[in-house]
Structures are given as structure tokens and as C-alpha cells.
Design a protein around this motif. Sequence first.
Motif, mmCIF file in Angstrom:
data_model
loop_
_atom_site.group_PDB
_atom_site.id
_atom_site.type_symbol
_atom_site.label_atom_id
_atom_site.label_comp_id
_atom_site.label_asym_id
_atom_site.label_seq_id
_atom_site.Cartn_x
_atom_site.Cartn_y
_atom_site.Cartn_z
ATOM 1 N N VAL A 31 0.809 -1.215 0.000
ATOM 2 C CA VAL A 31 0.000 0.000 0.000
ATOM 3 C C VAL A 31 0.846 1.271 0.000
ATOM 4 O O VAL A 31 0.358 2.353 -0.354
ATOM 5 C CB VAL A 31 -0.966 -0.005 1.210
ATOM 6 C CG1 VAL A 31 -0.212 0.239 2.505
ATOM 7 C CG2 VAL A 31 -2.082 1.010 1.037
ATOM 8 N N ASN A 32 2.128 1.156 0.362
ATOM 9 C CA ASN A 32 2.974 2.347 0.483
ATOM 10 C C ASN A 32 3.003 3.177 -0.795
ATOM 11 O O ASN A 32 2.874 4.404 -0.764
ATOM 12 C CB ASN A 32 4.405 1.954 0.861
ATOM 13 C CG ASN A 32 4.513 1.490 2.300
ATOM 14 O OD1 ASN A 32 3.595 1.669 3.088
ATOM 15 N ND2 ASN A 32 5.630 0.873 2.632
ATOM 16 N N VAL A 33 3.197 2.509 -1.932
ATOM 17 C CA VAL A 33 3.355 3.241 -3.189
ATOM 18 C C VAL A 33 2.032 3.805 -3.685
ATOM 19 O O VAL A 33 2.014 4.590 -4.635
ATOM 20 C CB VAL A 33 3.971 2.337 -4.273
ATOM 21 C CG1 VAL A 33 5.404 1.974 -3.917
ATOM 22 C CG2 VAL A 33 3.140 1.084 -4.484
ATOM 23 N N ALA A 34 0.915 3.419 -3.071
ATOM 24 C CA ALA A 34 -0.399 3.916 -3.495
ATOM 25 C C ALA A 34 -0.840 5.141 -2.701
ATOM 26 O O ALA A 34 -1.937 5.664 -2.940
ATOM 27 C CB ALA A 34 -1.443 2.811 -3.363
ATOM 28 N N ILE A 35 -0.015 5.616 -1.776
ATOM 29 C CA ILE A 35 -0.420 6.707 -0.889
ATOM 30 C C ILE A 35 -0.897 7.945 -1.649
ATOM 31 O O ILE A 35 -2.000 8.451 -1.386
ATOM 32 C CB ILE A 35 0.725 7.063 0.082
ATOM 33 C CG1 ILE A 35 0.923 5.931 1.094
ATOM 34 C CG2 ILE A 35 0.435 8.375 0.811
ATOM 35 C CD1 ILE A 35 2.126 6.139 1.992
ATOM 36 N N PRO A 36 -0.141 8.485 -2.609
ATOM 37 C CA PRO A 36 -0.619 9.693 -3.312
ATOM 38 C C PRO A 36 -1.930 9.461 -4.051
ATOM 39 O O PRO A 36 -2.797 10.341 -4.093
ATOM 40 C CB PRO A 36 0.523 10.012 -4.285
ATOM 41 C CG PRO A 36 1.730 9.358 -3.697
ATOM 42 C CD PRO A 36 1.207 8.100 -3.064
ATOM 43 N N HIS A 37 -2.117 8.294 -4.637
ATOM 44 C CA HIS A 37 -3.331 7.997 -5.397
ATOM 45 C C HIS A 37 -4.540 7.835 -4.472
ATOM 46 O O HIS A 37 -5.650 8.258 -4.806
ATOM 47 C CB HIS A 37 -3.114 6.742 -6.235
ATOM 48 C CG HIS A 37 -2.003 6.876 -7.231
ATOM 49 N ND1 HIS A 37 -2.209 7.280 -8.527
ATOM 50 C CD2 HIS A 37 -0.662 6.681 -7.104
ATOM 51 C CE1 HIS A 37 -1.061 7.325 -9.165
ATOM 52 N NE2 HIS A 37 -0.097 6.958 -8.331
ATOM 53 N N GLN A 299 8.947 9.199 -4.158
ATOM 54 C CA GLN A 299 7.692 9.757 -4.650
ATOM 55 C C GLN A 299 7.485 11.203 -4.236
ATOM 56 O O GLN A 299 7.108 12.040 -5.062
ATOM 57 C CB GLN A 299 6.517 8.899 -4.170
ATOM 58 C CG GLN A 299 6.384 7.593 -4.930
ATOM 59 C CD GLN A 299 5.016 6.946 -4.734
ATOM 60 O OE1 GLN A 299 4.835 6.148 -3.840
ATOM 61 N NE2 GLN A 299 4.069 7.313 -5.572
ATOM 62 N N LEU A 300 7.691 11.503 -2.961
ATOM 63 C CA LEU A 300 7.406 12.845 -2.477
ATOM 64 C C LEU A 300 8.585 13.784 -2.633
ATOM 65 O O LEU A 300 8.404 14.987 -2.828
ATOM 66 C CB LEU A 300 6.983 12.782 -0.997
ATOM 67 C CG LEU A 300 5.746 11.931 -0.704
ATOM 68 C CD1 LEU A 300 5.405 11.978 0.783
ATOM 69 C CD2 LEU A 300 4.557 12.395 -1.531
ATOM 70 N N GLY A 301 9.811 13.247 -2.538
ATOM 71 C CA GLY A 301 10.990 14.102 -2.634
ATOM 72 C C GLY A 301 11.479 14.314 -4.043
ATOM 73 O O GLY A 301 11.794 15.434 -4.441
ATOM 74 N N LEU A 302 11.542 13.225 -4.829
ATOM 75 C CA LEU A 302 12.113 13.300 -6.168
ATOM 76 C C LEU A 302 11.057 13.244 -7.263
ATOM 77 O O LEU A 302 11.393 13.294 -8.450
ATOM 78 C CB LEU A 302 13.133 12.169 -6.359
ATOM 79 C CG LEU A 302 14.260 12.119 -5.315
ATOM 80 C CD1 LEU A 302 15.213 10.968 -5.614
ATOM 81 C CD2 LEU A 302 15.017 13.444 -5.276
ATOM 82 N N GLY A 303 9.781 13.106 -6.882
ATOM 83 C CA GLY A 303 8.691 13.163 -7.860
ATOM 84 C C GLY A 303 8.592 11.962 -8.777
ATOM 85 O O GLY A 303 8.034 12.063 -9.872
ATOM 86 N N ALA A 304 9.075 10.800 -8.360
ATOM 87 C CA ALA A 304 9.008 9.601 -9.192
ATOM 88 C C ALA A 304 7.595 9.043 -9.214
ATOM 89 O O ALA A 304 6.812 9.236 -8.285
ATOM 90 C CB ALA A 304 9.982 8.551 -8.676
ATOM 91 N N THR A 305 7.261 8.327 -10.274
ATOM 92 C CA THR A 305 5.968 7.651 -10.348
ATOM 93 C C THR A 305 5.975 6.434 -9.431
ATOM 94 O O THR A 305 7.020 6.000 -8.934
ATOM 95 C CB THR A 305 5.669 7.200 -11.780
ATOM 96 O OG1 THR A 305 6.629 6.208 -12.162
ATOM 97 C CG2 THR A 305 5.735 8.374 -12.752
ATOM 98 N N ALA A 306 4.776 5.862 -9.239
ATOM 99 C CA ALA A 306 4.690 4.668 -8.399
ATOM 100 C C ALA A 306 5.499 3.520 -8.993
ATOM 101 O O ALA A 306 6.189 2.784 -8.278
ATOM 102 C CB ALA A 306 3.223 4.265 -8.240
ATOM 103 N N PHE A 307 5.435 3.350 -10.319
ATOM 104 C CA PHE A 307 6.186 2.269 -10.954
ATOM 105 C C PHE A 307 7.689 2.500 -10.855
ATOM 106 O O PHE A 307 8.457 1.581 -10.561
ATOM 107 C CB PHE A 307 5.779 2.132 -12.420
ATOM 108 C CG PHE A 307 6.483 1.028 -13.144
ATOM 109 C CD1 PHE A 307 6.193 -0.296 -12.860
ATOM 110 C CD2 PHE A 307 7.446 1.311 -14.101
ATOM 111 C CE1 PHE A 307 6.847 -1.331 -13.516
ATOM 112 C CE2 PHE A 307 8.108 0.292 -14.763
ATOM 113 C CZ PHE A 307 7.809 -1.030 -14.478
ATOM 114 N N ALA A 308 8.121 3.742 -11.095
ATOM 115 C CA ALA A 308 9.548 4.058 -10.980
ATOM 116 C C ALA A 308 10.040 3.841 -9.552
ATOM 117 O O ALA A 308 11.168 3.387 -9.327
ATOM 118 C CB ALA A 308 9.809 5.499 -11.422
#
Length: 475
Positions: A31-37, A299-308
Motif C-alpha cells: 500500500v505504500n506506493v499507493a499513498i498519493p493515489h 515519490q514525495l521528494g524526487l517526484g518519481a511515479t509509483a512504478f519508478a
Amino acid sequence: MSDHAATPRFWAPISVLLCGAFVVALDNFIVNVAIPHLKTDFGASYASVQLIVVAYGLAFGMTLITGGRLGDLYGRKRTFLLGLGGFTLASLVCGLAPSPAILIVARLLQGATGAVLHPQIVAMLRVQIAPARRRFAFALYGSALGLGAIAGQLLGGALVDWDLWGLGWRLVFLVNLPVGLVALPLAGLLLEETPRLGRVRFDLVGTLLAAATLGAVLTPLIVGREAGWPLWTWALLAASVPLGIGFVRWEQELTWLGRAPLVDFRLLKAPAFVPGLILAATFYTTLNSFYMALTMLQQLGLGATAFATGMVFLPLGICFLVGTLAAIRVGGRRTLDLGLGLTLVGYALLASLGSVAGADWHPDALVPGLAILGLGQGLFLTPLLNVVLTRVPAVDAGSAAGILATAQQAGGALGIAIIGLLFFGALDGGADGFRHGFELAARYAFGASILCFVLLRRLGASQRRAAPLGETELA
């Protein structure tokens, strides 16, 4: 079932058990990578999203000991089926949740049913696998947990970005459905029921006291930082002391009366069990928390996508698998030492990125450190559980597994609290703050790994005192 009665069958039962271990570990991370979504889709507050993430671990940690004892009392196969069925149903509710509140409740159910499922896996590996293959079985189990953690990041990122059938983040929960639907009937066919303790009353008072004690400890550790450490968090931590004392006294009284307590504290006299608990808890303070810091950085610092973000974990995952395979083949004390040594090197490289690669280092600079870290963790975690549980009596395997998993979960919660303070305290609104916070997290993990070296020596000394020459698991 005694050790000598352990079934000679291997791949049929262990395949089902490893599926259960994999999904339980997977859902602690996916679930971690889904936080922004999640936040965008629900329009939820950041605090609500954090509760969605931590609810699973909170319920899991509070219910583990109870789950282990249920298997001892009512049969581990029956309890395994109950836990797996409940976990699959809770995953469906998570995937269909229409609001943050329902998703939080469903995550609590996921954690609780996962805690009913998980101790049965360890206990059945202990009593249903022939002694000659037990170390190999525990190695496979440790690799399933580790790969579940890594796959949670990789698979979660892929599912969110692919957005299949427009389901987006919901797929990170619905992915459990095919696993559960296949594993449930197979478990009914392939697993053997274990003997029960007989006609004993379930320790309801002990269960409530244990849940209250663990809840009073874990809730502030998991939620306190996000809430700003209000007075109620400190009040709960203070209340955990009398609750814990009450729990110990109640369990001791049941033991003296010849009844079945939730936790038989005579287990703590098993050779190497207490040092093993402390070692496992300390090592687990570095796992979830460090992965969380890495995910937040990306994700939050470097702006990467969930897949990246998930792909950043790829070198760690590949090397973890290599380490696991090597540990399965070799095993023993040298494997544990080598694994911890490589873990220290990996954390040292990641902690010194600012000094070596400059303050604005690129994510590619993470690869060497993550690769070495994955190799070390695979070598270390794979044989650890067998070493800790090897001298626990078979009849108490479920309770011992629940206690061990609770120690791991409590260690993970403590690590999240510590690294959360370090990581979020370093943020300054820009990418540099996230990089610095990540380096602080790596420095904590490095220090905790040094402590693990000391604890490993203590564990080895306990094993040598308890076993005749040549029989110790750490030889």
C-alpha cells in the motif's frame, strides 16, 4: 505431533504455507506506493491516509499471540483456513471500499486475520516438516517473507501505474483474491491437522489484556508522530506498564493452576529463545521503516511515479533472492555473520551518499548500496527463524511463533517511530531535505545492525550452552 511424527511430504504442504506467508508480507508493504493515489481519489486528509497504511500493522501486532494460541487449542490447519479465508474476504472489502473510514476498518480486519493465519505457518513448518528438511523449509519461509516485502513495492507500483480496468490503487488489495481462491481449497486437501491441546478453555482475559497492552504500546508508536505526540499518546504508553504487569501475573496464575494460558512464560526458558526474540525485533526496526523512507524519498521528494519507485527496489529484490538461495544451500553461523556484515556495508554506503556523490546525488547512486543490502538481508533473514525456534517444544510452536512475530511487529513499529522522527524532522520542503532524511534513516539502520552483531554473539553462546558439541544450529 512430535518431531519424529513429522510427515515426510514436503513440497505439497509447504507450497500452500508459503503462499500464505507471501501475501501476509506483501500487504504490509504494497500500500505504500499507493499513498498519493489514495489521497487524490478519496480527497482524504494526510492523517487518514496514514491510518490506512498503519491499521494493518496495528491489528496484526495486537492479534498475533492470540492467533498462535488459537492454532494450539483448535488445530493449526483449521485455524490456517479460517485466517486465510478471512484475509481474502477482508482484501475484497479493501478493494471495494467507498470511503477512507471503511478502508481503515477493512485494513484492521486484514491485519487481524493475517495474524490468525501467520503463526500457523511457522508452527506447521516446525511440526509437519521432517527434521532433516526443516532448516531448508524455514529458509524458504524466510525468503517468502522477504520477497513479499520487496514484491510489495515492485508489484504495487506496477499495478497503480498500469491502472488496469480503471481500478488504480484498488488492485493492490484485489491482487490477493486469486491467491486466496486457489490456496484455500489446496490447503484443505494438502495440509494435515495437528493435535489439539485437549479440552481447555480459551484464555479470554489474557487475550484482552494482551491486546490492550500491545495496543497501548503500538498505537502511539505508529500514530504518535503524525499526530504530533499529543498527551493521549504518552498516557497510552504509561498505561502499557500496568497492563503488561497485569497480563504477566494473570498468565502465571493460569500456569500455576494447570490451565492453558495465552502465553506460557516457560517458553522463555527455551534455549536461545529470548536472545533470538531481541535480535529479531532489533533487526526488524530497520526493515519497514527504511523501505518507507526510500519510498517517501522517491515519490514525495524526487517526484518519481509509483512504478519508478517500485523499480528502485529491483536491485535489492534480485540480490535478496540470490542471498536467500545461497543461505538455503549453505546455512549456519557463517551465513548469519556474512549476512549481517553485508547489511552493514549496504547501510554504510547509503548513509554516506551525500559525502561521496554530492548533496544532490541522483537515484542511480542508490543501486550499489541497495544491491549489497539485499544480498545481506537475504543471507541473514533466511536461517534466522529456524535458529530462534529450533529448541521450542513442538506443542508450543504456535504460541512461540506468535510471540516471535509479535516481537518482529513491535520492532517494526518502533523503527517506524524512530526513523519517522529522523526522516520527517530533516525535511525542508525540497529534494535536498528528503535526501538528508534518507541518509539519517540509513545511519540509524547501520547503528541497529551493529547492535544485531552483539545480539547474535549472545544467541550463539546460548545455543552452545544448551546443545552437545556439534548439535547447535549456529555451529
